[in-house]
Motif scaffolding. Structure first.
Motif, short mmCIF file in Angstrom:
data_model
loop_
_atom_site.label_atom_id
_atom_site.label_comp_id
_atom_site.label_asym_id
_atom_site.label_seq_id
_atom_site.Cartn_x
_atom_site.Cartn_y
_atom_site.Cartn_z
N MET A 115 0.06 18.23 3.71
CA MET A 115 -0.27 19.31 4.62
C MET A 115 -0.27 18.67 6.00
N ALA A 116 0.66 19.10 6.87
CA ALA A 116 0.83 18.44 8.17
C ALA A 116 0.56 19.42 9.32
N LYS A 117 0.14 18.86 10.44
CA LYS A 117 -0.17 19.71 11.60
C LYS A 117 1.05 20.51 12.03
N GLU A 118 0.81 21.73 12.43
CA GLU A 118 1.87 22.68 12.77
C GLU A 118 2.80 22.16 13.87
N GLU A 119 2.24 21.37 14.79
CA GLU A 119 3.02 20.88 15.92
C GLU A 119 4.26 20.09 15.50
N GLY A 124 -1.23 15.95 -0.52
CA GLY A 124 -1.80 14.91 0.32
C GLY A 124 -2.54 15.49 1.51
N LEU A 125 -3.79 15.06 1.70
CA LEU A 125 -4.61 15.55 2.82
C LEU A 125 -5.26 14.39 3.55
N PHE A 126 -5.47 14.58 4.84
CA PHE A 126 -6.31 13.69 5.63
C PHE A 126 -7.53 14.53 6.02
N PRO A 127 -8.62 14.43 5.25
CA PRO A 127 -9.77 15.31 5.44
C PRO A 127 -10.36 15.33 6.85
N GLU A 128 -10.17 14.24 7.61
CA GLU A 128 -10.70 14.20 8.97
C GLU A 128 -9.99 15.21 9.88
N LEU A 131 -14.07 5.82 9.84
CA LEU A 131 -13.95 7.10 9.16
C LEU A 131 -14.79 8.16 9.84
N GLY A 132 -14.17 9.29 10.16
CA GLY A 132 -14.88 10.38 10.79
C GLY A 132 -15.41 11.38 9.77
N LYS A 133 -15.91 12.47 10.26
CA LYS A 133 -16.45 13.52 9.39
C LYS A 133 -15.29 14.30 8.76
N GLY A 134 -15.41 14.56 7.47
CA GLY A 134 -14.39 15.31 6.78
C GLY A 134 -14.58 16.81 6.94
N LEU A 135 -13.48 17.54 6.98
CA LEU A 135 -13.53 18.99 7.07
C LEU A 135 -13.67 19.61 5.69
N ALA A 136 -14.16 20.82 5.65
CA ALA A 136 -14.45 21.49 4.37
C ALA A 136 -13.20 21.78 3.54
N GLY A 137 -12.03 21.76 4.18
CA GLY A 137 -10.80 22.09 3.46
C GLY A 137 -10.55 21.23 2.24
N ALA A 138 -10.82 19.93 2.36
CA ALA A 138 -10.61 19.03 1.23
C ALA A 138 -11.48 19.44 0.04
N GLY A 139 -12.74 19.74 0.33
CA GLY A 139 -13.65 20.16 -0.72
C GLY A 139 -13.24 21.49 -1.33
N PHE A 140 -12.72 22.37 -0.50
CA PHE A 140 -12.25 23.68 -0.98
C PHE A 140 -11.15 23.50 -2.02
#
Length: 198
Positions: free
Chosen positions: A62-66, A109-113, A122-131
């Motif tokens: 999952m990659a950034k739209e840019e 493949g995800l980068f939760p940050e 390591l930064g804070k992970g976003l809820a998407g990974a957990g979802f």
């Protein structure tokens, strides 16, 4: 792996091998079959290709739209199985695509940050990974990339023990709590005694 992915993997490997000494650790932990949610820390733009050349299975990132707005590159990454996500809010199309990848027994493949770490920590992970972990039947595979990327320097890709989320699904924990579990495992891989990786 599909033909183009296999070819691209060989090309990227031949380009990166002379530049970095890539060491793969824990490859035996990578499930050979079935849906896998691969979650890694993010320290450099080279992280996706580094994971791509070390993983034994095709990774659909999952990659950034840019990235999908850059001529030529957008076609290449699309052919590699990547798909765009709009950062900053819930992207329903990306969510549906991610769940589809896992439902079909592939590797997401995800980068939760959500973005690269500017400090290397390591930064804070976003809820998407957990979802995705809770809403699928995927095995969650934590991954740590240990750099930094220095010319001719060593870069380590560490695949941790798979996390079976079935117990957490039964407990009906929140997506935020699920992400915290994943991030703790990634942090553990980053903090592991360096001598054990020699």
């Amino acid at each position: 792996m599909k033909g183009f992915y296999r070819f691209a993997r060989m090309v990227v490997y031949s380009l990166l091998k002379p530049l970095y000494r890539v060491e793969i650790i824990g490859i035996e932990n990578f499930p050979k079959t079935g849906p896998v949610l691969l979650c890694s820390n993010h320290i450099d733009n080279l992280d996706p290709p580094i994971i791509g050349i070390t993983a034994p299975r095709q990774i659909k990132f999952m990659a950034k739209e840019e990235l999908f707005k850059i001529p030529v590159l957008k076609n290449v990454i699309h052919m590699l199985g990547a798909f765009p996500v709009k950062r900053g809010f819930a992207d329903r199309d990306a969510i549906r695509m991610g769940l589809k990848v896992l439902k079909e027994g592939e590797v997401l493949g995800l980068f939760p940050e959500g973005t690269r770490s500017k400090t290397g920590k390591l930064g804070k992970g976003l809820a998407g990974a957990g979802f995705f972990a809770l809403r699928s039947r995927a095995i969650v595979l934590p991954c740590a990339i240990i750099g930094p990327y220095k010319l001719l320097g060593k870069v380590k890709v560490v695949y941790g023990k798979p996390i079976d989320f079935e117990q957490f699904r039964k407990q009906k924990i929140s997506a935020e709590q699920a992400t915290e579990i994943i991030m703790r495992e990634i942090q553990h891989l980053l903090e592991k005694d360096p001598s054990s990786y020699v």
